[in-house]
Design a protein around this motif. Structure first.
Motif, PDB file in Angstrom:
ATOM      1  N   ASP A   1       5.353  -7.706  -0.486  1.00 19.66           N
ATOM      2  CA  ASP A   1       4.764  -6.393  -0.773  1.00 19.66           C
ATOM      3  C   ASP A   1       5.635  -5.280  -0.219  1.00 19.66           C
ATOM      4  OD1 ASP A   1       2.580  -7.644  -1.917  1.00 19.66           O
ATOM      5  OD2 ASP A   1       1.293  -7.418  -0.158  1.00 19.66           O
ATOM      6  N   ASP A   2       5.780  -4.197  -0.987  1.00 18.26           N
ATOM      7  CA  ASP A   2       6.428  -3.006  -0.452  1.00 18.26           C
ATOM      8  C   ASP A   2       5.365  -2.073   0.122  1.00 18.26           C
ATOM      9  OD1 ASP A   2       5.195  -1.815  -2.660  1.00 18.26           O
ATOM     10  OD2 ASP A   2       7.071  -1.529  -3.762  1.00 18.26           O
ATOM     11  N   TYR A   3       5.802  -0.941   0.643  1.00 15.66           N
ATOM     12  CA  TYR A   3       4.876  -0.018   1.306  1.00 15.66           C
ATOM     13  C   TYR A   3       3.742   0.405   0.376  1.00 15.66           C
ATOM     14  CZ  TYR A   3       3.146   4.228   3.621  1.00 15.66           C
ATOM     15  OH  TYR A   3       2.351   5.186   4.199  1.00 15.66           O
ATOM     16  N   ASP A   4       4.067   0.777  -0.865  1.00 15.40           N
ATOM     17  CA  ASP A   4       3.033   1.264  -1.786  1.00 15.40           C
ATOM     18  C   ASP A   4       2.019   0.176  -2.106  1.00 15.40           C
ATOM     19  OD1 ASP A   4       4.162   3.793  -1.878  1.00 15.40           O
ATOM     20  OD2 ASP A   4       5.338   3.387  -3.684  1.00 15.40           O
TER      21      ASP A   4
ATOM     22  N   LYS B   1      -3.420  -2.244  -1.294  1.00 17.23           N
ATOM     23  CA  LYS B   1      -4.275  -3.345  -0.824  1.00 17.23           C
ATOM     24  C   LYS B   1      -5.133  -2.907   0.360  1.00 17.23           C
ATOM     25  CE  LYS B   1      -1.465  -7.282  -2.352  1.00 17.23           C
ATOM     26  NZ  LYS B   1      -0.710  -8.493  -1.931  1.00 17.23           N
ATOM     27  N   ALA B   2      -4.515  -2.184   1.293  1.00 16.75           N
ATOM     28  CA  ALA B   2      -5.266  -1.716   2.460  1.00 16.75           C
ATOM     29  C   ALA B   2      -6.372  -0.760   2.038  1.00 16.75           C
ATOM     30  CB  ALA B   2      -4.328  -1.047   3.456  1.00 16.75           C
ATOM     31  N   ASP B   3      -6.092   0.106   1.087  1.00 15.98           N
ATOM     32  CA  ASP B   3      -7.125   1.025   0.594  1.00 15.98           C
ATOM     33  C   ASP B   3      -8.329   0.247   0.065  1.00 15.98           C
ATOM     34  OD1 ASP B   3      -5.680   3.299   1.225  1.00 15.98           O
ATOM     35  OD2 ASP B   3      -4.884   3.595  -0.802  1.00 15.98           O
ATOM     36  N   ALA B   4      -8.062  -0.833  -0.676  1.00 19.33           N
ATOM     37  CA  ALA B   4      -9.157  -1.638  -1.224  1.00 19.33           C
ATOM     38  C   ALA B   4      -9.941  -2.331  -0.111  1.00 19.33           C
ATOM     39  CB  ALA B   4      -8.596  -2.676  -2.198  1.00 19.33           C
ATOM     40  N   VAL B   5      -9.230  -2.896   0.869  1.00 18.72           N
ATOM     41  CA  VAL B   5      -9.903  -3.578   1.977  1.00 18.72           C
ATOM     42  C   VAL B   5     -10.723  -2.594   2.799  1.00 18.72           C
ATOM     43  CG1 VAL B   5      -9.493  -4.767   4.177  1.00 18.72           C
ATOM     44  CG2 VAL B   5      -8.267  -5.492   2.115  1.00 18.72           C
ATOM     45  N   TYR B   6     -10.161  -1.440   3.100  1.00 19.10           N
ATOM     46  CA  TYR B   6     -10.879  -0.463   3.917  1.00 19.10           C
ATOM     47  C   TYR B   6     -12.081   0.116   3.178  1.00 19.10           C
ATOM     48  CZ  TYR B   6      -6.913  -0.598   7.146  1.00 19.10           C
ATOM     49  OH  TYR B   6      -5.947  -0.996   8.032  1.00 19.10           O
ATOM     50  N   THR B   7     -11.998   0.222   1.858  1.00 13.15           N
ATOM     51  CA  THR B   7     -13.175   0.640   1.091  1.00 13.15           C
ATOM     52  C   THR B   7     -14.309  -0.368   1.281  1.00 13.15           C
ATOM     53  OG1 THR B   7     -11.896   1.848  -0.580  1.00 13.15           O
ATOM     54  CG2 THR B   7     -14.075   1.073  -1.232  1.00 13.15           C
ATOM     55  N   GLY B   8     -13.959  -1.667   1.269  1.00 11.53           N
ATOM     56  CA  GLY B   8     -14.970  -2.694   1.537  1.00 11.53           C
ATOM     57  C   GLY B   8     -15.518  -2.607   2.942  1.00 11.53           C
TER      58      GLY B   8
ATOM     59  N   GLY C   1       9.988  -2.892  13.647  1.00  9.58           N
ATOM     60  CA  GLY C   1      11.424  -2.660  13.545  1.00  9.58           C
ATOM     61  C   GLY C   1      12.103  -3.464  12.455  1.00  9.58           C
ATOM     62  N   SER C   2      11.376  -4.376  11.827  1.00  9.46           N
ATOM     63  CA  SER C   2      11.932  -5.200  10.754  1.00  9.46           C
ATOM     64  C   SER C   2      11.729  -4.514   9.406  1.00  9.46           C
ATOM     65  CB  SER C   2      11.241  -6.560  10.734  1.00  9.46           C
ATOM     66  OG  SER C   2       9.874  -6.414  10.331  1.00  9.46           O
ATOM     67  N   ASP C   3      12.284  -5.112   8.336  1.00  9.75           N
ATOM     68  CA  ASP C   3      12.027  -4.588   6.995  1.00  9.75           C
ATOM     69  C   ASP C   3      10.532  -4.645   6.680  1.00  9.75           C
ATOM     70  OD1 ASP C   3      14.728  -4.140   6.640  1.00  9.75           O
ATOM     71  OD2 ASP C   3      15.063  -6.020   5.535  1.00  9.75           O
ATOM     72  N   TRP C   4       9.855  -5.694   7.172  1.00 11.89           N
ATOM     73  CA  TRP C   4       8.418  -5.817   6.924  1.00 11.89           C
ATOM     74  C   TRP C   4       7.645  -4.687   7.594  1.00 11.89           C
ATOM     75  CZ3 TRP C   4       4.784  -6.953   3.898  1.00 11.89           C
ATOM     76  CH2 TRP C   4       3.475  -7.164   4.331  1.00 11.89           C
ATOM     77  N   TRP C   5       8.108  -4.190   8.726  1.00 12.36           N
ATOM     78  CA  TRP C   5       7.430  -3.093   9.406  1.00 12.36           C
ATOM     79  C   TRP C   5       7.326  -1.863   8.513  1.00 12.36           C
ATOM     80  CZ3 TRP C   5       4.098  -1.918  12.886  1.00 12.36           C
ATOM     81  CH2 TRP C   5       4.042  -0.640  13.461  1.00 12.36           C
ATOM     82  N   ASP C   6       8.360  -1.615   7.719  1.00 20.22           N
ATOM     83  CA  ASP C   6       8.328  -0.464   6.811  1.00 20.22           C
ATOM     84  C   ASP C   6       7.149  -0.574   5.852  1.00 20.22           C
ATOM     85  OD1 ASP C   6      10.644   0.491   7.996  1.00 20.22           O
ATOM     86  OD2 ASP C   6      11.965  -0.415   6.497  1.00 20.22           O
TER      87      ASP C   6
END
Length: 343
Positions: free
Chosen positions: A64-67, A72-79, A99-104
């Motif tokens: 997954d990229d940032y967007d 996904k987070a928006d959907a989970v937090y809505t729940g 600090g990793s690419d995943w952190w971004d």
């Protein structure tokens, strides 16, 4: 049968707007006051957060990229909002993630939460269970926290927990280590720092007894498996308060939980079941003491034998990609959660 609690989109928008306004007006809660404004849950990795690698929360994918993470987070937090009425989420960090690419990309989970007015608790999980409750690379740990506090130190909704369950240290060594963390990150207001109790975060007393940590909040854990044998209601009340001592006004119960998949009725005051008495005793005590909490887990966590998730999960995740929804497996568990929050 899972129960969904849908709400019209305009109702969710109004709630988010009100939460955001209140957050701006109130700012971070004062450590000297009660902590009841922390009404939250943990979002965890499926299999638990003790991983020697990137923290991929349940529902996310490492590709997954940032967007995509934001969506996904928006959907989970809505729940979380619609089903549980939360205003706080506790999230893990570790040295392999920050600090990793995943952190971004992972930052999208944090940004999504604060943009809707949620408080966020970022807690360090040791890098794999083999670390035995200790930080195995102090340089990496300090570098990680320097990055996190530099990025989110100015966001009044973000709180920092130097270490989850520091059970590899004596109480004295852990208090010294926590005080050094506070000193290193002196630009972070103390009321936005949560120091875990000693051991498995189950003894808050050494933390609030040390003047170097005055003004910080306390992270407190209590599970049935921390205790030998079952207890009745009064026994669980006593156990909960024993670990707190006189520290309740600064403490948040950042982990507690019980089975939500086994059909237990947590509204039954006459039940002799150990889990029911535990949940009822804890939620009554937190309500009495004006304490906030973050239930473990909302989604993610250990995989229970014969199941595809943690039987303590107070929500069930459905869907794929960014089309994610949540449902409630045990409404009586949610009722007790709300009771503990004073709702």
């Amino acid at each position: 049968m899972p129960v969904d609690f849908p709400q019209p989109s305009h109702a969710r928008s109004i709630r988010r707007l009100l939460i955001g306004v209140l957050a701006m007006l109130a700012g971070a809660p004062l450590a000297s006051a009660d902590t009841s404004d922390f009404r939250g849950v943990n979002w965890a990795v499926l299999g638990d957060n003790f991983v020697e690698g990137s923290l991929i929360l349940y529902g996310l994918a490492e590709s997954d990229d940032y967007d995509t993470v934001r969506a996904k987070a928006d959907a989970v937090y809505t729940g979380f909002e619609d089903n549980l009425a939360v205003n706080t989420v506790r999230l893990p960090v570790n040295t392999h993630t920050v600090g990793s690419d995943w952190w971004d990309a992972y930052s999208g989970v944090i940004d999504s939460a604060t943009d809707r007015g949620f408080k966020v608790i970022l807690a360090y999980w040791e890098d794999g269970a083999a670390s035995e409750g200790r930080v195995n690379d102090m340089y990496a740990w300090n570098t990680m926290w320097d990055t996190v506090t530099d990025q989110y130190g100015d966001n009044t909704l973000v709180h920092f927990e130097p270490m989850n369950e520091p059970h590899g240290y004596s109480a004295t060594d852990w208090v010294d280590m926590a005080a050094a963390w506070v000193n290193r990150h002196s630009s972070v207001p103390k009321e936005r720092i949560l120091i875990g109790g000693s051991g498995y975060s189950a003894d808050a007393k050494p933390i609030c007894a040390d003047s170097r940590l005055d003004g910080t909040l306390l992270s407190y854990h209590i599970y049935t498996f921390f205790s030998s044998g079952e207890k009745d209601y009064d026994g669980w009340v006593q156990s909960f308060k024993d670990g707190l001592g006189d520290c309740a006004s600064r403490a948040i119960t950042t982990e507690f939980g019980a089975p939500m998949d086994s059909g237990l009725d947590y509204s039954d005051a006459n039940s002799s079941d150990n889990f029911v008495q535990y949940i009822r005793a804890l939620t009554d005590s937190m309500r009495e003491l004006n304490m906030g909490s973050t239930y473990w887990p909302a989604i993610g966590g250990k995989i229970t034998s014969g199941q595809d998730d943690d039987w303590y999960s107070i929500q069930k995740l459905h869907g794929s990609g960014t089309d994610l929804t949540l449902s409630t497996p045990n409404p009586s568990g949610v009722d007790r959660l709300h009771h503990g929050w004073g709702l």
